[in-house]
Design an enzyme around this catalytic site. Structure first.
Site, PDB file in Angstrom:
ATOM      1  N   HIS A 197      -5.875  -6.250  -3.671  1.00 18.26           N
ATOM      2  CA  HIS A 197      -6.735  -6.405  -2.491  1.00 18.26           C
ATOM      3  C   HIS A 197      -6.905  -7.862  -2.072  1.00 18.26           C
ATOM      4  O   HIS A 197      -7.634  -8.142  -1.116  1.00 18.26           O
ATOM      5  CB  HIS A 197      -8.088  -5.706  -2.709  1.00 18.26           C
ATOM      6  CG  HIS A 197      -8.002  -4.218  -2.567  1.00 18.26           C
ATOM      7  ND1 HIS A 197      -9.021  -3.367  -2.917  1.00 18.26           N
ATOM      8  CD2 HIS A 197      -7.001  -3.421  -2.110  1.00 18.26           C
ATOM      9  CE1 HIS A 197      -8.653  -2.100  -2.677  1.00 18.26           C
ATOM     10  NE2 HIS A 197      -7.428  -2.111  -2.194  1.00 18.26           N
TER      11      HIS A 197
ATOM     12  N   TRP B 223     -10.175  -8.713   2.535  1.00 23.30           N
ATOM     13  CA  TRP B 223     -10.926  -9.076   1.322  1.00 23.30           C
ATOM     14  C   TRP B 223     -10.930 -10.588   1.105  1.00 23.30           C
ATOM     15  O   TRP B 223     -11.808 -11.112   0.440  1.00 23.30           O
ATOM     16  CB  TRP B 223     -10.287  -8.428   0.105  1.00 23.30           C
ATOM     17  CG  TRP B 223     -10.462  -6.949  -0.018  1.00 23.30           C
ATOM     18  CD1 TRP B 223     -11.434  -6.302  -0.750  1.00 23.30           C
ATOM     19  CD2 TRP B 223      -9.658  -5.902   0.553  1.00 23.30           C
ATOM     20  NE1 TRP B 223     -11.274  -4.939  -0.643  1.00 23.30           N
ATOM     21  CE2 TRP B 223     -10.196  -4.661   0.140  1.00 23.30           C
ATOM     22  CE3 TRP B 223      -8.532  -5.891   1.386  1.00 23.30           C
ATOM     23  CZ2 TRP B 223      -9.656  -3.424   0.527  1.00 23.30           C
ATOM     24  CZ3 TRP B 223      -7.997  -4.670   1.771  1.00 23.30           C
ATOM     25  CH2 TRP B 223      -8.556  -3.458   1.343  1.00 23.30           C
TER      26      TRP B 223
ATOM     27  N   ARG C 239       0.831  -1.215   0.000  1.00 21.91           N
ATOM     28  CA  ARG C 239       0.000   0.000   0.000  1.00 21.91           C
ATOM     29  C   ARG C 239       0.864   1.264   0.000  1.00 21.91           C
ATOM     30  O   ARG C 239       0.541   2.249  -0.646  1.00 21.91           O
ATOM     31  CB  ARG C 239      -0.948  -0.036   1.210  1.00 21.91           C
ATOM     32  CG  ARG C 239      -1.932   1.109   1.229  1.00 21.91           C
ATOM     33  CD  ARG C 239      -3.128   0.844   2.162  1.00 21.91           C
ATOM     34  NE  ARG C 239      -3.974   2.015   2.231  1.00 21.91           N
ATOM     35  CZ  ARG C 239      -4.060   2.837   3.295  1.00 21.91           C
ATOM     36  NH1 ARG C 239      -3.381   2.565   4.391  1.00 21.91           N
ATOM     37  NH2 ARG C 239      -4.838   3.882   3.244  1.00 21.91           N
TER      38      ARG C 239
ATOM     39  N   HIS D 115       0.513   4.131  -2.793  1.00 19.23           N
ATOM     40  CA  HIS D 115       0.145   5.519  -2.487  1.00 19.23           C
ATOM     41  C   HIS D 115       1.282   6.496  -2.783  1.00 19.23           C
ATOM     42  O   HIS D 115       1.039   7.660  -3.085  1.00 19.23           O
ATOM     43  CB  HIS D 115      -0.314   5.645  -1.029  1.00 19.23           C
ATOM     44  CG  HIS D 115      -1.731   5.218  -0.821  1.00 19.23           C
ATOM     45  ND1 HIS D 115      -2.560   5.763   0.133  1.00 19.23           N
ATOM     46  CD2 HIS D 115      -2.491   4.296  -1.463  1.00 19.23           C
ATOM     47  CE1 HIS D 115      -3.765   5.183   0.070  1.00 19.23           C
ATOM     48  NE2 HIS D 115      -3.734   4.291  -0.881  1.00 19.23           N
TER      49      HIS D 115
END
Ligand code: ZEM
Length: 290
Positions: free
Chosen positions: A174, A190, A46, A50
């Site tokens: 995910h 998920w 992540r 980002h």
């Protein structure tokens, strides 16, 4: 002669830039019984995403180059909540290899995490530089908002230069990690194997019956076991008739997903990085003998 041709060899900086050693140092940080599902891998993926997802193709601004997320205001954007955990985790690696840039470290962290969790090999190349202030931070709002729909997903990812197939492939990340109430307001993972890179996200989207979770939090979807989740933007991938065929393809063909994810993730990390011709990682295979 030394005065003319530079310092004698003994005084030259004798630093071997050993990226293999960096990769190993990152890999050694991943396992952590006490954290989340036992691995820092997902949050490193992540962080890489980002760091890079601030890219705007039209103005060639944002992106992984510069590692601007270290600075305010970007560090404080709501979308980046929780990522200090990942940046702090990588500090000892930066300290051990001072020649390494943060921008290379944050992207390589995601690459090593994907590979260590069983995912495909991601083409990656060093060469990013660091900004030394937050002046180059992109504006807030460049990352996707999970409460929105397919139009929003396209607005965000087309801006970075991605197409529908790449949007679906990237979303397959995910399979990893989970939502945290104190970071995004959403809860749960998920998939049932959130520290293994797989196509499970797509098989679950295809096979499970997803219904609205009944709670006071933001709208999210849950499976029949009520242990798993999908965001509104995840559901958009099976509701949109152009996205759905890719979900079905990746659900039935994990090898194709791995191949397409590797290409799209590599492109994401590369967006906005200044390269001279032939220097980008896809072309970084052995140069022809001189
Ligand atoms: Zn995510 N993501 N993401 N994502 N993401 C979260 C967590 C993780 C969206 C999103 O809003 C959220 C991509 C795309 C998109 C990962 C990787 C990638 C969370 C939960 C949210 C809300 C944060 C929390 O509470 O900790 C949206 C709307 C996306 C649009 C498609 C792409 C692309 C990714 C990588 C290629 C990962 C690995 C996580 C899990 C982090 C963790 O801490 O476990």
């Amino acid at each position: 002669l030394d005065g003319v041709f530079g310092a004698p060899p003994a005084q030259k900086e004798a630093v071997k830039r050993d990226y293999g050693a960096v990769r190993k140092a990152i890999a050694d940080l991943l396992e952590a019984d006490e954290y989340d599902d036992g691995s820092f891998g997902p949050i490193l993926v992540r962080l890489a995403w980002h760091s890079s997802g601030s890219y705007d193709k039209a103005t060639n601004s944002g992106g992984s180059n510069g590692a601007t997320m270290r600075f305010s205001p970007e560090s404080d954007y709501e979308a980046n909540a929780g990522l200090k955990v990942a940046r702090d985790l990588l500090e000892p690696v930066k300290a051990k290899f001072p020649w390494l840039t943060y921008a290379d470290l944050y992207t390589l962290g995601g690459v090593v995490a994907v590979e260590e969790m069983g995912g495909p090999t991601i083409p990656w190349k060093e060469g990013r530089s660091d900004m030394d202030s937050g002046n180059a931070c992109g504006p807030d709002g460049r990352l996707p908002d999970a409460s929105l729909d397919q139009k929003h997903l396209r607005d965000i990812f087309y801006r970075m230069g991605f197409n529908d197939q790449e949007i679906v492939a990237l979303s397959g990340a995910h399979a990893l990690g989970r939502c945290h109430a104190d970071r995004s307001g959403y809860v749960n993972p998920w998939t049932f194997a959130p520290t293994t890179f797989s196509n499970q996200y797509f098989t679950l989207l295809r096979d499970e019956k997803w219904s609205k979770k009944k709670w006071k939090g933001p709208l999210q979807y849950e499976d029949s076991s009520k242990q798993l989740m999908m965001l509104p933007t995840d559901m958009a991938l099976i509701w949109d008739k152009k996205f759905k065929p890719y979900v079905m393809e990746y659900a039935s063909d994990e090898e194709k997903f791995f191949k397409d994810f590797a290409a799209a993730f590599s492109k994401l990390l590369e967006n906005g990085v200044p390269r001279t011709q032939g220097e980008a990682p896809a072309a970084a295979s052995p140069a022809p003998a001189a």
